[in-house]
Design a protein around this motif. Structure first.
Motif, mmCIF file in Angstrom:
data_model
loop_
_atom_site.group_PDB
_atom_site.id
_atom_site.type_symbol
_atom_site.label_atom_id
_atom_site.label_comp_id
_atom_site.label_asym_id
_atom_site.label_seq_id
_atom_site.Cartn_x
_atom_site.Cartn_y
_atom_site.Cartn_z
ATOM 1 N N UNK A 27 3.032 4.450 4.681
ATOM 2 C CA UNK A 27 4.200 3.265 5.054
ATOM 3 C C UNK A 27 4.840 2.723 6.852
ATOM 4 N N UNK A 28 4.059 2.796 7.885
ATOM 5 C CA UNK A 28 4.330 1.615 8.128
ATOM 6 C C UNK A 28 3.515 0.201 7.984
ATOM 7 N N UNK A 40 8.505 -5.992 4.384
ATOM 8 C CA UNK A 40 10.185 -6.161 4.171
ATOM 9 C C UNK A 40 10.161 -8.166 4.619
ATOM 10 N N UNK A 68 17.174 -6.325 2.026
ATOM 11 C CA UNK A 68 17.122 -6.780 0.965
ATOM 12 C C UNK A 68 17.945 -7.466 0.117
ATOM 13 N N UNK A 70 1.199 -1.302 -0.471
ATOM 14 C CA UNK A 70 0.034 0.334 -0.014
ATOM 15 C C UNK A 70 1.214 1.574 -0.033
ATOM 16 N N UNK A 108 12.436 2.370 0.491
ATOM 17 C CA UNK A 108 12.180 1.606 2.240
ATOM 18 C C UNK A 108 11.917 0.501 2.927
ATOM 19 N N UNK A 137 -7.210 8.535 -1.262
ATOM 20 C CA UNK A 137 -7.039 8.006 0.287
ATOM 21 C C UNK A 137 -6.014 9.207 0.868
ATOM 22 N N UNK A 138 -5.787 9.015 1.660
ATOM 23 C CA UNK A 138 -4.943 9.970 1.831
ATOM 24 C C UNK A 138 -3.338 9.164 2.659
ATOM 25 N N UNK A 139 -2.436 10.146 2.866
ATOM 26 C CA UNK A 139 -1.249 9.487 3.364
ATOM 27 C C UNK A 139 -1.126 9.025 4.820
ATOM 28 N N UNK A 140 -0.631 8.284 5.523
ATOM 29 C CA UNK A 140 -0.847 8.377 6.976
ATOM 30 C C UNK A 140 -0.137 7.912 8.091
ATOM 31 N N UNK A 196 0.279 4.293 0.221
ATOM 32 C CA UNK A 196 0.489 5.299 1.384
ATOM 33 C C UNK A 196 0.143 5.118 2.607
ATOM 34 N N UNK A 249 8.098 5.692 10.997
ATOM 35 C CA UNK A 249 8.322 4.972 9.988
ATOM 36 C C UNK A 249 8.902 6.163 7.974
#
Lengths: 188, 228
Positions: free
Chosen positions: A98-99, A105, B190, A94, A140, B1-4, A96, B9
């Motif tokens: 980042x978590x 990974x 990786x 996803x 990332x 959709x928003x970025x959150x 949107x 992170x």
């Protein structure tokens, strides 16, 4: 009839079910259930608890099965069953959230332990106004240059096909170096 | 959709850099404990910022002062709401965002004492993204750090850098630790995957339906579906 398999994986709510729905020629078999976890319910109301299943009829005698894995890590025991013997796999992330990069990974590493099949990574929801760019997501995720992150919009069939094309290119390129041997069955 | 997400992170420096590069319009809301902040973006430029605290001792901060204070937040949740219309009515930041980013990097470069990250070894694969190399030319780096940053245009390990230069392993590791601290270099966690992927799985080696023939057949079917 010979059948082949491609697996679509990714973390929770990455868009796997939608991806398979847009790649399949048949009505997708879904095993969805209402989400019980309050935090996860904020992302979507229903989730895949078993697997998603779609089919692409290559010709009269050959079928390509598309399997989607459940996203939550607590269902990772399913991944092995689904991944073994696959031609290749798509990892959706996803753009949107980042978590999700850390869990993605870990998922990539886990799949590489299960199967040596080629894979591509697709940054889904690229049409969302908040989407992070694929090259940043590649960084990332800790991916090397040799594994680019493809832009993806899972609800657009053309975008889904572009990702599958990229995976097929990778399968072809990586298998070119491997000599054709024996008369093993191709059915899985 | 928003970025959150959380600043752990996706650090503020990265957010500013990405938004500036992509020319985003919108409002970034941040929350850490009793502190709340909002940054407004127009065409990728941060034009207004406000940082307020429930603590009455702490006066509200606006503009660049708010941005530089936010740069020190180690964590905190954020949410970006893209805006189509001009919601913001104030401009408190007049300098280009890129200047702010460079100044933040300089502040960090002066403040940070290099400490070796626990996962940094002589065999750790590292890479500097191209846009970060560009940023690196605009901040205060010593010649050794600059050389290593240039080498890391392509993926290398510290051991490979030592082999290519006349630097000692200690010098290389210290310089890399500082470049990682600054956010200019990232670990390719990786990096060992491609070699594994070079081994084709058993079904690809079958005689019954060669891989290239199979791949061509699937592609043909996808093209038919696409055309339909």
């Amino acid at each position: 009839m010979a059948t082949y398999k491609i697996v679509v994986t990714g973390t929770y709510a990455a868009g796997k079910s939608l991806f398979i729905r847009n790649a399949s020629e048949i009505e997708v078999v879904e095993t969805e259930a209402p989400v019980s976890d309050p935090y996860e319910r904020q992302l979507k109301a229903y989730t895949t608890i078993g697997l998603d299943f779609g089919v692409l009829q290559i010709d009269k005698e050959h079928h390509l099965f598309l399997f989607g894995t459940p996203g939550q890590e607590r269902f990772d025991f399913m991944w092995e069953h689904l991944a073994i013997g696959c031609l290749g796999y798509v990892v959706l992330v996803d753009s949107c959230r980042p978590a999700d990069f850390g869990p993605t990974s870990r998922l990539i590493r886990r799949f590489a332990e299960i199967t040596s099949a080629p894979f591509v990574v697709a940054a889904n929801k690229q049409d969302a106004l908040g989407a992070l760019p694929p090259d940043y997501i590649q960084l990332r995720l800790g991916l090397p240059d040799s594994i680019p992150v493809l832009p993806c919009i899972a609800h657009e069939m053309s975008s889904v096909h572009a990702v599958l094309f990229a995976l097929l290119d990778r399968i072809e390129a990586l298998s070119a170096a491997v000599p054709e041997v024996g008369d093993e069955s191709s059915t899985h | 959709m928003t970025l959150k997400g959380d600043l752990i992170d996706l650090p503020l420096l990265d957010i500013l850099h990405i938004f500036q590069r992509d020319g985003r319009n919108g409002r970034l809301s941040l929350l850490k404990g009793r502190e709340r902040a909002v940054i407004w973006f127009q065409c990728g430029e941060a034009i207004n910022a406000l940082l307020i605290s429930d603590d009455s001792q702490q006066p509200p901060r606006v503009g660049e002062e708010a941005i530089f204070a936010l740069a020190h937040w180690p964590h905190g949740s954020f949410r970006f709401m893209p805006l189509i219309t001009d919601e913001h009515d104030r401009i408190t930041i007049t300098r280009p965002t890129m200047q702010l980013i460079v100044e933040m990097l300089q502040q960090r470069a002066q403040a940070s004492l290099p400490h070796l990250p626990p996962d940094l070894t002589m065999d750790t694969a590292l890479r500097a993204p191209l846009q970060m190399i560009d940023l690196g030319t605009r901040i205060d780096l010593n010649p050794m750090e600059r050389t290593i940053l240039h080498i890391l245009r392509q993926q290398h390990t510290p051991a490979q850098i030592v082999a290519h230069t006349h630097l000692t392993p200690e010098q290389v590791l210290c310089a890399i630790a500082r470049l990682i601290d600054l956010g200019l270099v990232a670990t390719v966690t990786l990096a060992d995957l491609p070699d594994q992927q070079l081994v084709a799985p058993v079904p690809l080696r079958t005689k019954q339906h060669s891989t290239s023939k199979l791949v061509r057949a699937i592609k043909r079917r996808l093209q038919q579906l696409h055309a339909a």
